[in-house]
Write a protein that holds these residues in place. Structure first.
Motif, PDB file in Angstrom:
ATOM      1  N   UNK A   1       0.419  -1.086   0.257  1.00 58.77           N
ATOM      2  CA  UNK A   1       0.080  -0.433   0.164  1.00 58.77           C
ATOM      3  C   UNK A   1       0.811   1.796   0.054  1.00 58.77           C
ATOM      4  N   UNK A   2       2.380   1.231   0.510  1.00 58.44           N
ATOM      5  CA  UNK A   2       2.731   1.898   0.614  1.00 58.44           C
ATOM      6  C   UNK A   2       3.110   2.444  -0.670  1.00 58.44           C
ATOM      7  N   UNK A   3       4.173   1.321  -1.080  1.00 57.22           N
ATOM      8  CA  UNK A   3       4.464   1.687  -2.710  1.00 57.22           C
ATOM      9  C   UNK A   3       3.017   2.183  -3.834  1.00 57.22           C
ATOM     10  N   UNK A   4       2.307   1.676  -3.197  1.00 62.00           N
ATOM     11  CA  UNK A   4       1.059   2.225  -4.794  1.00 62.00           C
ATOM     12  C   UNK A   4       1.517   4.062  -4.306  1.00 62.00           C
ATOM     13  N   UNK A   5       1.840   4.335  -3.030  1.00 63.68           N
ATOM     14  CA  UNK A   5       1.513   5.705  -3.109  1.00 63.68           C
ATOM     15  C   UNK A   5       2.638   6.369  -4.457  1.00 63.68           C
ATOM     16  N   UNK A   6       3.412   6.151  -4.654  1.00 65.33           N
ATOM     17  CA  UNK A   6       4.532   6.235  -5.632  1.00 65.33           C
ATOM     18  C   UNK A   6       3.811   6.555  -6.724  1.00 65.33           C
ATOM     19  N   UNK A   7       2.483   5.368  -7.209  1.00 66.52           N
ATOM     20  CA  UNK A   7       1.888   5.817  -8.897  1.00 66.52           C
ATOM     21  C   UNK A   7       0.934   6.669  -8.664  1.00 66.52           C
ATOM     22  N   UNK A   8       0.484   6.391  -7.388  1.00 62.85           N
ATOM     23  CA  UNK A   8      -1.484   6.873  -7.164  1.00 62.85           C
ATOM     24  C   UNK A   8      -2.385   5.916  -7.471  1.00 62.85           C
ATOM     25  N   UNK A   9      -1.790   4.760  -8.045  1.00 59.33           N
ATOM     26  CA  UNK A   9      -2.843   3.223  -8.506  1.00 59.33           C
ATOM     27  C   UNK A   9      -3.159   2.334  -7.621  1.00 59.33           C
ATOM     28  N   UNK A  10      -4.472   1.968  -7.120  1.00 64.76           N
ATOM     29  CA  UNK A  10      -4.564   1.021  -6.265  1.00 64.76           C
ATOM     30  C   UNK A  10      -4.361  -0.194  -6.640  1.00 64.76           C
ATOM     31  N   UNK A  11      -3.985  -0.706  -5.410  1.00 69.86           N
ATOM     32  CA  UNK A  11      -4.568  -1.816  -5.618  1.00 69.86           C
ATOM     33  C   UNK A  11      -4.710  -2.897  -5.195  1.00 69.86           C
TER      34      UNK A  11
ATOM     35  N   UNK B   1      -4.534   7.450 -27.132  1.00 75.54           N
ATOM     36  CA  UNK B   1      -4.286   9.084 -27.290  1.00 75.54           C
ATOM     37  C   UNK B   1      -4.574   9.453 -25.479  1.00 75.54           C
ATOM     38  N   UNK B   2      -6.278   9.349 -26.111  1.00 77.45           N
ATOM     39  CA  UNK B   2      -6.901   9.858 -24.542  1.00 77.45           C
ATOM     40  C   UNK B   2      -6.693   9.406 -23.442  1.00 77.45           C
ATOM     41  N   UNK B   3      -7.006   8.159 -23.090  1.00 71.80           N
ATOM     42  CA  UNK B   3      -6.570   6.940 -22.005  1.00 71.80           C
ATOM     43  C   UNK B   3      -4.836   7.417 -21.698  1.00 71.80           C
ATOM     44  N   UNK B   4      -3.692   7.677 -22.724  1.00 73.67           N
ATOM     45  CA  UNK B   4      -2.575   7.715 -22.141  1.00 73.67           C
ATOM     46  C   UNK B   4      -2.441   9.803 -21.129  1.00 73.67           C
ATOM     47  N   UNK B   5      -3.206  10.337 -22.208  1.00 69.27           N
ATOM     48  CA  UNK B   5      -2.957  11.537 -21.335  1.00 69.27           C
ATOM     49  C   UNK B   5      -3.867  12.071 -20.183  1.00 69.27           C
ATOM     50  N   UNK B   6      -5.055  11.800 -20.008  1.00 74.36           N
ATOM     51  CA  UNK B   6      -5.819  11.147 -18.384  1.00 74.36           C
ATOM     52  C   UNK B   6      -4.571  10.304 -17.802  1.00 74.36           C
ATOM     53  N   UNK B   7      -3.733   9.358 -18.021  1.00 75.94           N
ATOM     54  CA  UNK B   7      -3.182   8.444 -16.217  1.00 75.94           C
ATOM     55  C   UNK B   7      -2.516   8.689 -15.888  1.00 75.94           C
ATOM     56  N   UNK B   8      -2.617   8.982 -14.928  1.00 72.92           N
ATOM     57  CA  UNK B   8      -1.526   9.638 -13.580  1.00 72.92           C
ATOM     58  C   UNK B   8      -0.229   8.836 -13.750  1.00 72.92           C
ATOM     59  N   UNK B   9       0.611   8.287 -14.633  1.00 73.23           N
ATOM     60  CA  UNK B   9       1.879   8.397 -14.523  1.00 73.23           C
ATOM     61  C   UNK B   9       2.516   9.362 -15.583  1.00 73.23           C
ATOM     62  N   UNK B  10       1.305  10.348 -16.342  1.00 74.36           N
ATOM     63  CA  UNK B  10       2.001  11.144 -16.701  1.00 74.36           C
ATOM     64  C   UNK B  10       1.592  12.879 -16.366  1.00 74.36           C
ATOM     65  N   UNK B  11       1.335  12.100 -14.969  1.00 71.03           N
ATOM     66  CA  UNK B  11       0.798  13.978 -13.981  1.00 71.03           C
ATOM     67  C   UNK B  11       1.961  13.810 -13.147  1.00 71.03           C
ATOM     68  N   UNK B  12       2.093  14.772 -12.852  1.00 72.98           N
ATOM     69  CA  UNK B  12       2.588  15.678 -11.375  1.00 72.98           C
ATOM     70  C   UNK B  12       2.816  15.187 -10.563  1.00 72.98           C
TER      71      UNK B  12
END
Length: 323
Positions: free
Chosen positions: A83-93, A183-194
């Motif tokens: 759960x602590x590692x998921x803070x780095x990506x913001x993606x739920x386990x 393209x829209x899935x990549x734009x809305x993904x948290x991997x490209x967010x700050x």
């Protein structure tokens, strides 16, 4: 007329007495009054003994510091959990934080399946899929008559001898829709967010996973108090809305902030003194909340759930924390 100055008064020698002042705390070899003190400052054996005592004290301090860190754990990061590692990506386990047995038995490096249910720009997966479906419906032509582009493509395909397959308009539209969806899935993904976007998502996750509006039905109540409760005590007011201010929610949010700030200071902000002070303030604030929760819950299931899920060791709430 110039002033008259007596000659004897000008050439008279003044009696000036010089007094030497001694420092009572420590004296240099030149100021040592006794032969023993002078000999002690010059004795190489005494100097070597003093240096050896100082080196032994410093080495002992380092050993005690390492023993305390090993017994209490890291006061900033604690232990590593999925759960602590998921803070780095913001993606739920897929593993729920309530099942702490899975978190403690599973090694930190094990891969956990994830689900991208939270997206950037305050979007959810359902909203994005429904929007893509609606946009594909609007971009699909209603008439079956061929368009000028289709006629030109058919003419090109018929004139060229290498291409024998006819032009398929539905396949071309489906290919364009697939490209737009990706393209829209990549734009809305948290991997490209700050990091600020991921922190916002992590706050919402902490409220949902540790809020008492969800955990009251799953976690056991705290142990009963030894002191008898008064009979005329008023019942508790029912909760309205999600729980955003309880101690466990604030501890989880502070842990997400501390992890983000600690990663920044270790990589890009080595000389950032302002954020180092901010990290110290967050760590001490979490320490106070953990001590209060342990005292209030009497070490019950709610406190154990927070500690085991977030990987908090005893060093995060016990003893003195110095960074």
């Amino acid at each position: 007329m110039p002033p008259r100055i007596p000659l004897l008064q000008c050439l008279r020698a003044h009696n000036v007495t010089t007094t030497t002042t001694r420092c009572f705390t420590s004296s240099t070899p030149a100021q040592a009054s006794t032969v023993t003190q002078r000999r002690r400052h010059r004795d190489p054996y005494a100097i070597a003994q003093a240096r050896a005592r100082k080196a032994a004290n410093l080495s002992r301090q380092e050993v005690l510091k390492k023993e305390r860190a090993a017994s209490l754990g890291d006061p900033v990061r604690g232990a590593t959990t999925p759960y602590l590692q998921s803070f780095d990506t913001g993606i739920e386990t897929t593993t729920s934080p309530a099942s702490t047995q899975t978190h403690t038995s599973q090694p930190p490096d094990a891969e956990t399946p994830e689900k991208d249910s939270r997206l950037n720009f305050y979007l959810s997966a359902t909203e994005l899929s429904s929007g893509l479906t609606h946009s594909q419906y609007l971009s699909t032509p209603t008439s079956t008559a061929p368009t000028p582009e289709q006629l030109a493509a058919e003419a090109t395909s018929s004139s060229s001898p290498s291409s024998s397959a006819p032009y398929d308009r539905s396949a071309a539209l489906q290919a364009e829709a697939d490209i737009a969806n990706e393209a829209l899935h990549r734009i809305a993904s948290l991997s490209l967010g700050s990091s600020k976007d991921r922190l916002r998502v992590n706050k919402a996750r902490c409220i949902s996973d540790f809020g008492r509006h969800n955990t009251d039905a799953t976690l056991p109540p705290k142990p009963a108090s030894v002191v008898a409760r008064p009979e005329n005590q008023l019942p508790k007011t029912p909760r309205v809305g999600p729980d955003t201010g309880s101690s466990e929610v604030q501890i989880a949010i502070l842990t997400a902030k501390i992890r983000t700030l600690a990663d920044f200071l270790e990589t890009r902000g080595r000389g950032d003194k302002v954020n180092k002070r901010n990290l110290r303030l967050l760590v001490h604030r979490r320490q106070k909340l953990l001590a209060y929760l342990e005292r209030k819950e009497r070490g019950g299931g709610r406190f154990k759930h927070v500690v085991e899920t977030l990987g908090l060791t005893e060093g995060t709430w016990r003893g003195e924390i110095s960074l």
